[in-house]
Design an enzyme around this catalytic site. Structure first.
Site, PDB file in Angstrom:
ATOM      1  N   GLU A 271     -55.148 -21.249  -3.544  1.00 23.46           N
ATOM      2  CA  GLU A 271     -54.851 -22.489  -4.254  1.00 23.46           C
ATOM      3  C   GLU A 271     -53.858 -22.221  -5.391  1.00 23.46           C
ATOM      4  OE1 GLU A 271     -55.749 -25.459  -3.442  1.00 23.46           O
ATOM      5  OE2 GLU A 271     -57.166 -24.964  -1.859  1.00 23.46           O
ATOM      6  N   TRP A 274     -50.502 -22.041  -3.804  1.00 24.09           N
ATOM      7  CA  TRP A 274     -49.901 -23.337  -3.435  1.00 24.09           C
ATOM      8  C   TRP A 274     -49.133 -23.885  -4.630  1.00 24.09           C
ATOM      9  CZ3 TRP A 274     -48.313 -26.282   0.364  1.00 24.09           C
ATOM     10  CH2 TRP A 274     -47.983 -27.616   0.090  1.00 24.09           C
ATOM     11  N   TRP A 302     -40.258 -48.115   5.327  1.00 22.50           N
ATOM     12  CA  TRP A 302     -41.372 -48.476   4.455  1.00 22.50           C
ATOM     13  C   TRP A 302     -41.427 -49.992   4.294  1.00 22.50           C
ATOM     14  CZ3 TRP A 302     -44.216 -44.352   3.977  1.00 22.50           C
ATOM     15  CH2 TRP A 302     -43.625 -43.089   3.869  1.00 22.50           C
ATOM     16  N   ASN A 337     -59.217 -32.867  -5.158  1.00 27.04           N
ATOM     17  CA  ASN A 337     -58.066 -32.603  -4.293  1.00 27.04           C
ATOM     18  C   ASN A 337     -58.225 -33.185  -2.892  1.00 27.04           C
ATOM     19  OD1 ASN A 337     -55.461 -31.219  -3.816  1.00 27.04           O
ATOM     20  ND2 ASN A 337     -56.664 -30.071  -2.321  1.00 27.04           N
ATOM     21  N   TRP A 355     -43.880 -43.094  -0.401  1.00 33.76           N
ATOM     22  CA  TRP A 355     -44.598 -42.036  -1.106  1.00 33.76           C
ATOM     23  C   TRP A 355     -44.182 -41.943  -2.565  1.00 33.76           C
ATOM     24  CZ3 TRP A 355     -41.634 -38.177  -3.235  1.00 33.76           C
ATOM     25  CH2 TRP A 355     -40.353 -37.970  -2.708  1.00 33.76           C
ATOM     26  N   TRP A 378     -47.146 -34.948  -2.360  1.00 34.10           N
ATOM     27  CA  TRP A 378     -46.884 -36.261  -1.772  1.00 34.10           C
ATOM     28  C   TRP A 378     -45.980 -36.145  -0.554  1.00 34.10           C
ATOM     29  CZ3 TRP A 378     -48.968 -40.912  -1.950  1.00 34.10           C
ATOM     30  CH2 TRP A 378     -49.881 -41.183  -2.975  1.00 34.10           C
TER      31      TRP A 378
END
Length: 475
Positions: A271, A274, A302, A337, A355, A378
């Site tokens: 983590e 990341w 969209w 998360n 997004w 995102w």
């Protein structure tokens, strides 16, 4: 007496393991923090945290003999002026990865150099330098797994954290602002939307150290099993806001975790990596906060809808795991998360909202709003980023809730109007028999909203939109 130096704090609001602070040891030092305006200035929740973090840092520095100077404005002008005023030949600071910060630093460096001084940058916020980690072909990484393997290997010889100094020698005083003058907190007539934050968080270096110690004691061993359970105690470290503002260094967290054992250790370290990967991406793809990294998504159809976006923001979608997450976010400035992924997928796929709209809302409401991690995550959910989840992977919020919150503990906490529903219906009140709803005191559309969209219809619409851009690409 050596020449004075300026220590310019940014996203490293701490004294322990601070390489820039260590570099000015033995010299008179003027610590300064400059609140910068412009694109991607801190959102509301992050500003609340920043206020309290600066208060804590100011106390710690004053206790050691070097008070913190607070300024607001353009560092390209303020820093050279300040260096000239106190006779500093060097300004030491942590390296930034954000595009505006990098441009600002380059121009500040030029202005200082023209005046006979220099800006010296240090690695204070990351475990590695994003511009130095490369694939075997010499290119930046675009996939997390090989990146993490490479960085894991590089970190085998990671140096231990540096201690905090006992005392500092203060350089000449300069006139600055009072903390309240930075206007970081909500003030009347604006409601105190941060009232719930105080019970949840302790900003500052001491709070970060306490949070890490508690997580290592209670959470690390079971982290691999509990991290996807949003209702679990110590299913998460809660360190992300502390890491974002650098109240604790990732190196300190890495070494403290590595000193422990248990099957949750490797999962937790991944983590941290990341976060490193997100900053690696932002360094090499500075357009990431605004534009999709996959060019074909620039034409994605969209269907912006202010009503649907508002329902999502308020936690009024009719899908309990989504609504619970959005309410947790509003009340505490943070969201688990796993639920971040569920709520994000629902917005961009079932509701077909861009997004960037979700990214902007998280930026304003998360206390840990980090430009690299927010944008990368995102884009990952939307399917348009590096190493992204396929667009056709669409989380079903009902099934996700039943899988990761089977007893409904998380939903019952944040959507208390659903508390009396049996476990069987807690994640699907819209399917519950009328007698069950009446028994729980619920009328859909009154105590709790009816679904804003049918999941099957939303999924079909999302897949059709994805097929449309794939068809355009093929043509």
């Amino acid at each position: 007496m050596p020449d004075p130096a300026i220590l310019w704090f940014r996203q490293d609001l701490r004294l322990a393991d601070h390489p820039a602070l260590a570099a000015v040891a033995g010299r008179p030092v003027l610590p300064v923090y400059i609140l910068e305006d412009g694109p991607w200035a801190p959102g509301g929740a992050a500003r609340w945290w920043l206020h309290h973090s600066l208060a804590a840092l100011g106390r710690d520095l004053a206790d050691r003999g070097a008070p913190l100077l607070l300024l607001r404005g353009d560092p390209r002008r303020l820093v050279p002026d300040l260096a000239a005023r106190i006779g500093a030949s060097e300004v030491h600071a942590g390296r930034r990865t954000e595009p505006t910060g990098r441009r600002c630093d380059a121009e500040t460096h030029g202005a200082l150099e023209a005046a006979g001084a220099r800006l010296v940058l240090h690695r204070t916020a990351l475990l590695h330098e994003p511009h130095q980690v490369r694939t075997g072909a010499g290119t930046p990484y675009g996939v997390y797994t090989p990146f993490s393997r490479n960085v894991f290997a590089l970190l085998e010889g990671l140096a231990p954290p540096l201690p905090a100094p006992d005392l500092l020698v203060s350089a000449a005083a300069a006139e600055g602002l009072a903390l309240d003058a930075l206007d970081l907190l909500p003030k009347p007539p604006v409601p105190d939307w941060a009232a719930g934050f105080r019970d949840q968080w302790q900003p500052g270096e001491a709070g970060a150290a306490a949070r890490l110690a508690a997580f290592l004691e209670h959470g690390l061993a079971g982290y691999g099993d509990r991290r996807n359970d949003p209702g679990a105690a110590w299913g998460t470290s809660g360190l992300s806001p502390h890491l974002h503002l650098g109240e604790i260094s990732p190196r300190s967290v890495w070494h403290a975790a590595k000193a422990r054992s248990g099957k949750g250790l490797e999962t937790f370290l991944k983590e941290l990596l990341w976060r490193e990967f997100s900053h690696h991406l932002l360094w090499h793809r500075p357009e990431m906060p605004e534009a999709p990294l996959r060019a074909d998504f620039a034409a994605f159809p969209w269907q912006s809808d202010a009503t649907l976006l508002r329902a999502w923001q308020r936690g009024r979608t009719g899908y309990p795991i989504v609504d619970a997450g959005m309410r947790q976010l509003w009340q505490t400035g943070w969201m688990h998360n796993r639920v971040r992924m569920i709520t994000a997928s629902f917005l961009v796929k079932h509701l077909l909202q861009p997004w960037q709209a979700g990214e902007a809302w998280f930026w304003d409401t998360l206390v840990d709003a980090d430009l690299a991690a927010n944008a990368a995550s995102w884009q990952w959910v939307a399917g348009c980023g590096a190493d992204a989840a396929p667009y056709f992977r669409i989380f079903n919020p009902v099934l996700q809730g039943e899988k990761f919150d089977p007893a409904g503990l998380y939903v019952r906490r944040w959507c208390p109007e659903l508390a009396a529903l049996p476990d069987r219906w807690i994640h699907r009140p819209h399917e519950a028999p009328e007698i069950v709803l009446r028994g729980a005191g619920i009328t859909l559309g009154r105590q709790y909203p009816a679904p804003v969209i049918d999941l099957a219809a939303g999924r079909a619409r999302a897949l059709a939109a994805f097929a449309a851009i794939k068809g355009d690409a093929a043509a």
